[in-house]
Motif scaffolding. Sequence first.
Motif, PDB file in Angstrom:
ATOM      1  N   LEU A 159       0.812  -1.305  -0.069  1.00 42.73           N
ATOM      2  CA  LEU A 159      -0.065   0.215  -0.065  1.00 42.73           C
ATOM      3  C   LEU A 159       0.844   1.259   0.170  1.00 42.73           C
ATOM      4  CD1 LEU A 159      -2.975  -0.687   2.145  1.00 42.73           C
ATOM      5  CD2 LEU A 159      -2.745  -1.107  -0.132  1.00 42.73           C
ATOM      6  N   GLU A 160       1.882   1.182   0.785  1.00 41.99           N
ATOM      7  CA  GLU A 160       2.740   2.510   0.603  1.00 41.99           C
ATOM      8  C   GLU A 160       3.610   2.586  -0.829  1.00 41.99           C
ATOM      9  OE1 GLU A 160       4.146   2.516   5.459  1.00 41.99           O
ATOM     10  OE2 GLU A 160       5.698   2.039   3.880  1.00 41.99           O
ATOM     11  N   THR A 161       3.823   1.562  -1.476  1.00 38.59           N
ATOM     12  CA  THR A 161       4.455   1.862  -2.779  1.00 38.59           C
ATOM     13  C   THR A 161       3.314   2.246  -3.727  1.00 38.59           C
ATOM     14  OG1 THR A 161       4.235  -0.595  -3.184  1.00 38.59           O
ATOM     15  CG2 THR A 161       6.351   0.302  -2.488  1.00 38.59           C
ATOM     16  N   ALA A 162       2.074   1.636  -3.504  1.00 40.54           N
ATOM     17  CA  ALA A 162       1.087   2.046  -4.246  1.00 40.54           C
ATOM     18  C   ALA A 162       0.730   3.625  -4.022  1.00 40.54           C
ATOM     19  CB  ALA A 162      -0.250   1.142  -3.834  1.00 40.54           C
ATOM     20  N   PHE A 194      -8.567   1.775   4.951  1.00 36.70           N
ATOM     21  CA  PHE A 194      -7.421   1.795   4.035  1.00 36.70           C
ATOM     22  C   PHE A 194      -7.828   1.580   2.417  1.00 36.70           C
ATOM     23  CE2 PHE A 194      -5.360   1.903   8.228  1.00 36.70           C
ATOM     24  CZ  PHE A 194      -4.078   2.632   7.894  1.00 36.70           C
ATOM     25  N   ALA A 195      -8.814   0.715   2.258  1.00 36.30           N
ATOM     26  CA  ALA A 195      -9.371   0.111   1.056  1.00 36.30           C
ATOM     27  C   ALA A 195      -9.897   1.704   0.593  1.00 36.30           C
ATOM     28  CB  ALA A 195     -10.447  -0.866   1.206  1.00 36.30           C
ATOM     29  N   ARG A 196     -10.773   2.163   1.203  1.00 41.55           N
ATOM     30  CA  ARG A 196     -11.352   3.537   0.848  1.00 41.55           C
ATOM     31  C   ARG A 196     -10.725   4.452   0.196  1.00 41.55           C
ATOM     32  NH1 ARG A 196     -15.438   2.440   4.922  1.00 41.55           N
ATOM     33  NH2 ARG A 196     -14.392   3.805   6.222  1.00 41.55           N
ATOM     34  N   LEU A 197      -9.493   4.620   1.190  1.00 46.03           N
ATOM     35  CA  LEU A 197      -8.466   5.805   0.931  1.00 46.03           C
ATOM     36  C   LEU A 197      -7.875   5.590  -0.683  1.00 46.03           C
ATOM     37  CD1 LEU A 197      -6.349   7.976   2.088  1.00 46.03           C
ATOM     38  CD2 LEU A 197      -4.843   5.951   3.057  1.00 46.03           C
ATOM     39  N   GLN A 328       0.408   7.449   4.166  1.00 46.69           N
ATOM     40  CA  GLN A 328      -0.231   7.262   2.823  1.00 46.69           C
ATOM     41  C   GLN A 328      -1.080   8.329   2.345  1.00 46.69           C
ATOM     42  OE1 GLN A 328      -2.028   3.008   2.564  1.00 46.69           O
ATOM     43  NE2 GLN A 328      -0.663   2.478   4.238  1.00 46.69           N
ATOM     44  N   TYR A 329      -0.551   9.044   1.343  1.00 47.91           N
ATOM     45  CA  TYR A 329      -1.535  10.230   0.829  1.00 47.91           C
ATOM     46  C   TYR A 329      -1.497  11.099   1.981  1.00 47.91           C
ATOM     47  CZ  TYR A 329      -2.917   6.696  -2.490  1.00 47.91           C
ATOM     48  OH  TYR A 329      -2.891   5.468  -3.549  1.00 47.91           O
ATOM     49  N   ASP A 330      -2.694  11.765   2.444  1.00 48.36           N
ATOM     50  CA  ASP A 330      -2.979  12.365   3.418  1.00 48.36           C
ATOM     51  C   ASP A 330      -3.198  11.743   5.069  1.00 48.36           C
ATOM     52  OD1 ASP A 330      -5.358  11.561   2.767  1.00 48.36           O
ATOM     53  OD2 ASP A 330      -6.348  13.370   2.799  1.00 48.36           O
TER      54      ASP A 330
END
Length: 410
Positions: A159-162, A194-197, A328-330
Motif C-alpha cells: 500500500l505504501e508503494t501504491a 485503507f481500502a476506501r483511502l 499514505q497520501y494525507d
Amino acid sequence: MSPGNNFVIVGGGLAAARAAEALRENGHDGPLLVIGDERERPYVRPPLSKGYLLGKENRESVFVHPAQWYAEHDVELLLGKHVRSVDPHTGEIELDSGWRVPYARLLLATGSSPRPLAVPGADLDNVLYLRRVGDSERLRAAFTEGARVVVIGGGWIGLETAAAARTAGADVTVLEHAELPLQKVLGREAARVFARLHEEHGVRLRPRAEVERITGSGGRADGVLLADGTRLAADAVVVGVGITPNVRLAREAGLEVRNGIVTDEGLRTSAPGVFAAGDVANALHPRFGRHLRVEHWANALHQPHTAALGMLGKEAVYDRLPYFYTDQYDLGMEYTGYVEPGAYDRVVFRGDVEGRRFLAFWMSGGRVLAGMNVNVWDVVDSVRALVESGAEFDDAALADPDVPLGSLLP
C-alpha cells in the motif's frame, strides 16, 4: 587471535547501528566490529517506502549516523562483506574470504529479506521488490506519470508503494489475496478505511486475486496474468508478499530457530554469548508470555539497547509494546499493541472514521489490546498506558471524544 573483549555485530541496518551506539554509551571500550553485506553504512528502512521513495527526503537522511560517527566512536565498519558461518563453540565467525574473527560477544542483527514471488516470469527485469536503498531508487524511477504499475500484495509495503506510485501519477492496481488489504493485520473494520483511502485516490483494488504468471518479452515484464484469465498490462510489477527472517547463519550454527532466531526476554539466543535483535529476533515477550517476532522499525530501534546491556553482562528485559506507523497520501497512522488475528471481540472507534481522523481500539472483554490513531497526534503514550494497564474500560467512554484518554486510566 584471542577474542578478549572483542564485540561483533553482524548486520548493516538500524538494529546494528543502534547496538553499536548503545554499547559505547554503556561502557564497552574494547574493539567493536560491525559487518554488513551492503556497501552502504547502516541506514533506516521506513523512508524507503515513504519520504525517500516520494522524493521528499534526500539520500543522506536515511543513514543512522553521519559517516564520521563510526571513526569518532572507534567502531570498525566492514561493509560489502558476507559472513559465511558462526561457530559458537570456538567463538568465531568466518567471512566468505576465509578470514576468521573471534568474538567475546556476538549480536546477530541480520534482518529479513523480501519473500520472492513463486510464479513463472517473476525473475523478469522490471519485477521489483523493496528492501534496500537501491530498490527504492528503482521504484522511484519506475513511478512516472501514466506508468502502469501492478502491485502484488496489499500489506504495508504494497500500500505504501501504491500510494507513492499514484502520487507520481502512475496508473495503479493492487492485487490482494484476501477480501481487503491489511485485513489479516487490522481486521475487516479498520482495513476498510485503507481500502476506501486508496480507491478515493484512484487505485484499483482487486480482492481475492491469484497470480498465474508474469508475462513479458525481451527480459522485461509487460503484464500480470491472473488465474481467472484476466491480464493486466504493466510497465512495472511491485511484489510485496511478505518478508522472511535471515536465519541461515543461526540455523547452521545450531541456534534455536523458529520463525526467526529464538531468544529470551533479554534477547539472548540458545548459544552462550550470542544475541539477536530486530526483524530476525523471535523474542520472548514477558507481557504476552509468548515469543513475538515484530517486523517493524520500532523493534530495530529499541531492542538493541536491551541486547547491548545483556552483552555487557547487565540485566535487561525487552518488554515494550509493538508499535508501527504508516504514511499514505494525507493519512498518517500509528498503531500500538499486539492482537493476533481473531483474538479480539470488537473494535471501538472514537472520532470521525469517514473523515479519517479517529482512534480505534481492539477489545477483548473490557480490555484494550491495541490502539490505532489516524491523523490524531500526541496520543501514543495514552494509548500505550490503556493497553499496559490491563484494566477494564467502558466502550461508551472509549468512544467519546470529549472524555480525555488519560481520565480513563485507573
